[in-house]
Design an enzyme around this catalytic site. Structure first.
Site, PDB file in Angstrom:
ATOM      1  N   LYS A 170       0.818  -1.220   0.000  1.00 39.03           N
ATOM      2  CA  LYS A 170       0.000   0.000   0.000  1.00 39.03           C
ATOM      3  C   LYS A 170       0.859   1.283   0.000  1.00 39.03           C
ATOM      4  O   LYS A 170       2.058   1.234   0.304  1.00 39.03           O
ATOM      5  CB  LYS A 170      -0.933  -0.035   1.216  1.00 39.03           C
ATOM      6  CG  LYS A 170      -1.965  -1.173   1.153  1.00 39.03           C
ATOM      7  CD  LYS A 170      -2.933  -1.092   2.334  1.00 39.03           C
ATOM      8  CE  LYS A 170      -4.031  -2.129   2.223  1.00 39.03           C
ATOM      9  NZ  LYS A 170      -5.026  -2.019   3.319  1.00 39.03           N
ATOM     10  N   HIS A 190      -2.260  -5.411   1.160  1.00 40.81           N
ATOM     11  CA  HIS A 190      -3.554  -6.048   0.889  1.00 40.81           C
ATOM     12  C   HIS A 190      -3.274  -7.438   0.345  1.00 40.81           C
ATOM     13  O   HIS A 190      -2.334  -7.625  -0.407  1.00 40.81           O
ATOM     14  CB  HIS A 190      -4.328  -5.251  -0.174  1.00 40.81           C
ATOM     15  CG  HIS A 190      -5.466  -6.031  -0.749  1.00 40.81           C
ATOM     16  ND1 HIS A 190      -6.696  -6.072  -0.153  1.00 40.81           N
ATOM     17  CD2 HIS A 190      -5.529  -6.866  -1.821  1.00 40.81           C
ATOM     18  CE1 HIS A 190      -7.484  -6.894  -0.847  1.00 40.81           C
ATOM     19  NE2 HIS A 190      -6.796  -7.375  -1.871  1.00 40.81           N
TER      20      HIS A 190
HETATM   21  P1  GDP Z   1      -8.331  -6.851   5.071  1.00 44.99           P
HETATM   22  O1  GDP Z   1      -8.940  -7.879   4.165  1.00 44.99           O
HETATM   23  O2  GDP Z   1      -7.620  -7.442   6.266  1.00 44.99           O
HETATM   24  O3  GDP Z   1      -7.445  -5.861   4.348  1.00 44.99           O
HETATM   25  O4  GDP Z   1      -9.516  -6.027   5.731  1.00 44.99           O
HETATM   26  P2  GDP Z   1     -10.940  -5.554   5.154  1.00 44.99           P
HETATM   27  O5  GDP Z   1     -11.230  -6.189   3.838  1.00 44.99           O
HETATM   28  O6  GDP Z   1     -11.934  -5.738   6.245  1.00 44.99           O
HETATM   29  O7  GDP Z   1     -10.746  -3.973   4.965  1.00 44.99           O
HETATM   30  C1  GDP Z   1     -10.042  -3.458   3.877  1.00 44.99           C
HETATM   31  C2  GDP Z   1      -9.130  -2.361   4.362  1.00 44.99           C
HETATM   32  O8  GDP Z   1      -9.922  -1.291   4.885  1.00 44.99           O
HETATM   33  C3  GDP Z   1      -8.193  -2.738   5.511  1.00 44.99           C
HETATM   34  O9  GDP Z   1      -7.032  -3.392   5.091  1.00 44.99           O
HETATM   35  C4  GDP Z   1      -7.912  -1.383   6.120  1.00 44.99           C
HETATM   36  O10 GDP Z   1      -6.986  -0.669   5.302  1.00 44.99           O
HETATM   37  C5  GDP Z   1      -9.263  -0.702   6.005  1.00 44.99           C
HETATM   38  N1  GDP Z   1     -10.123  -0.925   7.188  1.00 44.99           N
HETATM   39  C6  GDP Z   1     -10.876  -2.012   7.463  1.00 44.99           C
HETATM   40  N2  GDP Z   1     -11.574  -1.878   8.610  1.00 44.99           N
HETATM   41  C7  GDP Z   1     -11.266  -0.667   9.078  1.00 44.99           C
HETATM   42  C8  GDP Z   1     -11.669   0.076  10.228  1.00 44.99           C
HETATM   43  O11 GDP Z   1     -12.480  -0.368  11.046  1.00 44.99           O
HETATM   44  N3  GDP Z   1     -11.123   1.301  10.396  1.00 44.99           N
HETATM   45  C9  GDP Z   1     -10.238   1.823   9.509  1.00 44.99           C
HETATM   46  N4  GDP Z   1      -9.742   3.034   9.736  1.00 44.99           N
HETATM   47  N5  GDP Z   1      -9.851   1.169   8.395  1.00 44.99           N
HETATM   48  C10 GDP Z   1     -10.339  -0.061   8.175  1.00 44.99           C
HETATM   49 MG    MG Z   2     -10.376  -7.646   2.622  1.00 41.01          MG
END
Ligand code: GDP
Ligand code: MG
Length: 146
Positions: A10, A121
């Protein structure tokens, strides 16, 4: 099963070559191949497609602003159980486990762990991987035209 996963370093991390190299070493240590690696810049439109399931959530505007803010480094990774293997070394979204990329890599460049700016990611399913790789290919082509 041989799978393809999409791994994206990222913004704020992709401009540190030592971070990219360390992530590549983690991928190779899992016995996986990196079949393509390119710097790309996400547009708001392609960010919305990549993160489609999060559009409309409270954190989405901050996430889009971040992911479009600077260069990212995308990789297509291939190998046996690639998706699950990579997710394990990346670590959880919140409070990533000790020894994982999200927990340890910010220290390499003197940063704190951050929920939005969490280094990398990685695809969570074959369906996501296919979609994300198609977006990555689109970005490579559109970025080349700039
Ligand atoms: P990942 O699959 O572990 O990357 O997580 P997700 O698919 O749930 O979310 C995508 C991206 O959004 C994450 O990698 C973070 O950059 C961001 N993100 C997710 N949940 C949160 C949150 O609750 N707060 C904030 N600030 N960013 C979040
Ligand atoms: Mg994800």
């Amino acid at each position: 099963m041989i799978e393809k996963s999409y791994v994206m370093v990222k913004p704020g991390f992709a401009n540190h070559i030592e971070v990219i190299n360390e992530i590549k070493k983690c991928i190779w240590a899992l016995g996986l191949k990196i079949i393509k690696g390119e710097y790309v810049s996400y547009s708001p439109d392609l960010a919305k497609k990549h993160y489609a399931e999060h559009v409309g959530k409270d954190f989405y505007p901050k996430l889009e602003k971040y992911i479009t803010s600077d260069v990212a480094y995308g990789m297509i990774v291939e190998g046996e159980n690639a998706i699950a293997k990579i997710r394990r070394v990346v670590g959880s979204t919140k409070n990533p486990e000790k020894g994982t990329i999200r927990r340890e890599m910010p220290k390499m460049i003197g940063r704190e762990i951050d929920t939005t700016e969490n280094v990398v990611h990685a695809s969570d399913s074959q369906e996501s991987a296919e979609k994300e790789i198609a977006i990555f290919e689109k970005l490579i082509n559109s970025n080349e035209k700039i």
